[in-house]
Structures are given as C-alpha cells and as structure tokens.
Write a protein that holds these residues in place. Structure first.
Motif, short mmCIF file in Angstrom:
data_model
loop_
_atom_site.label_atom_id
_atom_site.label_comp_id
_atom_site.label_asym_id
_atom_site.label_seq_id
_atom_site.Cartn_x
_atom_site.Cartn_y
_atom_site.Cartn_z
N ARG A 68 15.55 -79.61 -21.17
CA ARG A 68 15.41 -78.15 -21.08
C ARG A 68 13.97 -77.73 -21.33
NH1 ARG A 68 20.05 -77.43 -25.13
NH2 ARG A 68 21.96 -77.60 -23.90
N LEU A 73 21.44 -77.45 -18.38
CA LEU A 73 20.01 -77.48 -18.06
C LEU A 73 19.51 -76.16 -17.52
CD1 LEU A 73 19.80 -81.01 -16.39
CD2 LEU A 73 18.96 -80.36 -18.65
N LEU A 110 16.06 -80.65 -11.72
CA LEU A 110 16.91 -81.08 -12.84
C LEU A 110 16.82 -82.60 -13.02
CD1 LEU A 110 20.13 -78.91 -12.31
CD2 LEU A 110 18.08 -78.38 -13.63
#
Length: 578
Positions: free
Chosen positions: A489, A438, A450
């Motif tokens: 992402r 990530l 995240l």
C-alpha cells in the motif's frame, strides 16, 4: 476532549429521527395511509356484530338471512383488514431496513472522520459499544418500531373515535378509564432515559475494560497485573449489573400497573353500558360493540406500552450513536494549487497529551529531501511522539511542523499520503480481496500497478496466491505476508517520506528478516526517518537526532556525535560494552 464520547440531547435525537423519517417520507405516508385503511376495515366487523345482536333481538322478517349477510360482511372486512395490515407491515419493514442502513452508514462515516489525535485518546470500549450494541439496537428498533407503532397508533385512534361516534357517553367513559395508562407512562418516561443511558455507559465501560485487558495482555502478564485487571473488570461488571437492575425495576413497576389500567376501560364501559341499557338509553348491540371496540383497544395500547419501554433503551442508544455529530470536525487546509515540495521543517514545536505537561519542548529540526535520519533516545524521550507530529497524526500546541511550508496536520488525508506515511509494527488486513486491500492506497490503480507494488516488497506474485487479486484474505495471512501487503500500500501511495517506528519489533527473527528485505525495496529513493531502537540502525543513517526528556539535544552524523562524547556517545559505548 475528556476521554468520553458525547451523548446527543433529546432535542438532537428528535431532530435526527425526523430527518430519518423525512428521508423516506413516501414510505412513511404509505404506512400511515394503508394502516388507516386497515384500521377502518377493522371497525366494520364489531359494528356488524352489534347489528347482528340487535337484529336477532328484534326478530323481524328473515332473521337468518340478515344474520348471514351481516356475518359474511364481517368476514370480508376481517380479510381486508388482514391483507391491508400485512401490506402496511411490509412497507414498514422495508422502510426500517433502509433507515437502519442510513444510521449505520452515518455512524461509520462520522467514526472514520474522527481526527486521529482525538480517536487515539478515546476509550476503545465506548466506540465499540456504540458501533455494535447501540447501532444494532437502533437498527432493530427502526426495522420494527416504526411500522408497529404507527399501526398501533392509527388503530387506537380509530377505535377511540369509533366508540365516541357510537355513543359519546360510553366513549368518554372509556377515555377517562385510560388515565391510569397515561399516569403509568408518564411515571416511567421521566425515569427511563437516565436509567438506560447508565446501562449503555456501564456496558461501554465493561467493554473498554475487557478490550484494554486483551490489548495489553502481554504487558499485564509481564508486570504481574492480573489481579488488578481482574478487579477492574469485576468492578465494571458490578456497575453494569446494578444499572441493568435499576432499569429492570422500572419495567417491573410499569407493566403490572399498565396491565391493570388497560382492563379498566372495558370494565367501566360494561358497568356504565349495563346501567344505560337497563334504563333503555342504549341498545344491547351498542354496548356490545363499544365493549368489543375497547377490548380491541387493549391490543394496540399493549403494543404501544411494550414499545414505549423498548424505545427508551433505543432512544438512549440513538443518543449515543448521534453523539458523534457533536465532536469537532477535522479542519484541513485547502489543497494547495502548487507543488508544496518535500522539505520537512519543525520549528519550536511543543506538544502535550493532556495539556498539563509538555512531552516535547522546543524541537527545531529540518529534514533534507532524500536524507536518512535516525531518531534515538532512551524510552520515554519523546521519539514516537515526534514521529506522530512528523506524520501529521498530531499537531504541536505551539510551533509548527510543515512540508514545503504547509502544516502537515492540515493536509487532507488523501494528499497527506502522497507526502508522508508512518509505518509501525501495527498493520491491518481487511476481510476482503487482495485487490480491495491494495486499492485503499490508490483507488484507480491498474492490475499491473498492483502486481508491481507486491513485487517491490518481495511478494512472489507467481506463488503463495499473490497472483489471485480477487482472493479473499483475512486472518489466514501470516505476519510477514500481512506486513508485505501493508508495505505494498505504501508503494502505491508513493510518498516521498517514510517514518519507521518499530516496524519489525513484534515479529519473530525469521519474519523480521523477510520484512526488512521488503522494507529495503520500499525505502529506496525516499526520505527516511527511523525511530532507532538499535544503534546499528543509527550508525547507518546520514544524520542522527538525539532525544532526551522531550528535547532535541544533539544532531549530527555518527562520527561527529561519538567524537562529541555527549548523550549519543555514552549510548554507543554502553551498547558496544554489552
């Protein structure tokens, strides 16, 4: 670019090798110094052997005690030579590991710096072969060649000088007899570089044929192209085999010739030395010592011969690895000091993959911030090519594609991600932790960010292992989870514009539904440009751009285009009639 990566010239390879040696010059100096001491220590034992022979022949005084002292001295210096040689090799192997790491990192950095529009047109097998086979050969050679070659050169020089100092006549005789070795090496080196370059090139061609067959396996099976791909692979194998046999033939000539030539100095010194001894011009000890020196010379020269052969192959691989330096660098515009905005403008854009024929012609398009634009058209109309231009992966040959007035293709990669991201069915999961997968998109992201990104794409952070950011992942993820990771992402990169090109095309229906639900969370509040392969997607868009034969032929809402009864209207009626 002609579809093949360049190969560095011999001068460029030498310059790169000098830079690699200079980057660790202290280790190189240490190798030479310690090897010099080891070589000097190795000269003492043969000299003491000659003294022992002369002492025994003289028979004066306490011969046994003198011989014992000389023999003990020979033993001590042999041990010293062994220890120094081990120390030199230790320094050399550590140097080799550091240098091999630099070569691999340099190749990786150059590969990652390749412009996407250039990398996409390169044979995958060539790049794979350079990064695996060629880089491994260069690395293994650097680990072993530098210490072993330096040891051999230093020892050979010391032995030759020692024979010349011991008796110039015997020394000159030994050097003259080495002419055969020099001739063999010269003959081989002149032919080896093109032969090994051919081996590497045909190996890359074979790898490309195999990789291409594997990548297009479904298409090959669907179109019944198995026999044609088999012929392509067999032809590549034939060329690779022929190139390897040519290189092998050079070795079958070099080594027998060299083995015979290496025996000549010892034979010559024994003949000349024997004649000088019978004429009482030298002592027997001098002849024996010179013979032992030249016999010892066979070892380092044999090592050099082996490495000369291996260095030709490694040199060809080094040239291929360093060839990436000759590729044109990606030129990015300096990062704007102002906010460039999020309005996308395409003005009179023309694009060609080969330069022979434009696949896009005269495209004019403006995408409003927050708009949902669908691009439709038959297969080959230029939809995906336009998507690549909008994403900055390619640039038009004429005209422009800009964001806020700045050419998209000139934005630095890290800034481009903040503005526009292309999402396709292709997604990549690195064999690493969830966290590191990530952080590619936002290196300074906190754990909270995240988790928020994973939640935004529908990942259950309380189950399925998503809550373990340090968990190692890779091929164990299913397609939906891998796509979720890719979409997370995108959330972290936070671009204002997303371009969708068959993001769920290769997924099964159940997985596709899960992925589309994840996509909904990512698309919220952003400009969306969708390559629509289903007209229902176009129906739901704010505007529809219709492509035909590389041109933008219609632009408007669904209702407007249906009423116009043009290309889109015909497509819509045909789709409803099915």
């Amino acid at each position: 670019m002609n579809g093949q990566l360049p190969v560095a010239t011999p001068a460029e390879v030498r310059a790169a090798a000098i830079r690699d040696l200079g980057a660790d010059r202290r280790a190189v100096a240490g190798i030479i110094l310690v090897n010099g001491l080891a070589a000097a220590a190795g000269l003492v034992a043969p000299w003491l052997l000659g003294r022992i022979i002369d002492t025994i022949r003289a028979g004066d005084g306490n011969v046994l005690g003198a011989v014992d002292r000389l023999a003990f001295g020979a033993l001590v210096f042999t041990v010293v030579q062994t220890v120094l040689s081990w120390w030199a090799l230790k320094i050399g192997y550590r140097f080799g590991e550091r240098t091999a790491a630099r070569v691999r990192e340099r190749f990786l950095n150059r590969t990652l710096a390749l412009p996407p529009r250039s990398a996409d047109h390169l044979p995958a097998g060539d790049l794979i072969a350079r990064g695996s086979t060629d880089a491994s050969l260069v690395a293994s050679t650097l680990r072993s060649a530098v210490p072993e070659v330096l040891v051999a050169i230093v020892h050979a020089l010391f032995l030759i000088v020692a024979v010349l100092v011991l008796d110039p006549r015997l020394g000159l005789c030994g050097i003259v007899c080495l002419i055969g070795v020099a001739a063999a090496v010269r003959w081989y080196v002149r032919r080896a570089r093109p032969a090994y370059l051919a081996v590497a090139a045909t190996g890359a061609e074979l790898a490309d044929a195999v990789a291409g067959t594997e990548k297009g396996a479904r298409t090959i099976e669907l179109l019944g192209l198995e026999r044609r791909r088999q012929e392509v692979t067999e032809n590549a194998i034939t060329r690779a085999r022929s190139a390897r046999l040519d290189a092998l033939w050079l070795r079958t000539v070099l080594f027998p010739w060299a083995d015979i030539s290496l025996a000549l100095p010892v034979v010559g010194v024994l003949l000349v030395g024997g004649a000088l001894y019978f004429n009482e011009l030298v002592s027997l000890g001098v002849v024996v010592t010179a013979t032992v020196y030249l016999r010892q010379l066979v070892g380092p020269l044999d090592t050099l011969m082996l490495w000369i052969e291996q260095l030709q192959g490694a040199g060809a691989s080094y040239a291929r690895v360093e060839g990436l330096a000759d590729l044109p660098a990606e030129n990015h515009a300096a990062a704007p000091t102002r906010t460039i905005g999020d309005r996308i403008q395409v003005t009179n854009a023309h694009y060609s993959y080969t330069g022979a024929r434009d696949v896009l012609r005269g495209i004019d398009l403006q995408v409003q911030p927050g708009e949902r634009l669908a691009i439709v058209g038959t297969s080959g109309a230029g939809k995906s090519t336009l998507a690549r231009l909008l994403a900055g992966l390619d640039r038009p040959h004429t005209g422009s594609v800009t964001i806020g007035g700045t050419p998209v293709a000139e934005l630095p990669p890290e800034q481009l991600r903040e503005h526009v991201v292309l999402i396709t069915q292709d997604h990549h999961v690195f064999h690493d932790t969830i966290r590191d997968n990530l952080l590619i998109a936002k290196p300074d992201a906190s754990d909270a960010e995240l988790y928020a990104a994973l939640t935004a794409v529908g990942a259950d952070v309380g189950a399925d292992g998503w809550n373990e950011l340090d968990r190692q992942i890779g091929d164990d993820l299913d397609d939906a989870s891998a796509q979720q990771l890719s979409l997370a992402r995108v959330v972290l990169a936070n671009p204002h514009t997303l371009i969708l090109d068959e993001a769920t095309a290769l997924l099964d229906p159940k997985t596709a539904r899960r992925t589309e639900q994840s996509l909904a969370g990512v698309l919220r509040g952003r400009t969306v440009i969708a390559i629509a392969h289903r007209l229902q997607t176009a129906h739901d868009a704010d505007r529809i751009a219709v492509m035909e034969a590389g041109q933008l032929v219609e632009l408007g809402t669904h209702d407007e285009l249906v009423r116009a009864d043009g290309v889109y209207g015909r497509l819509w009626r045909a789709w409803h009639a099915e």
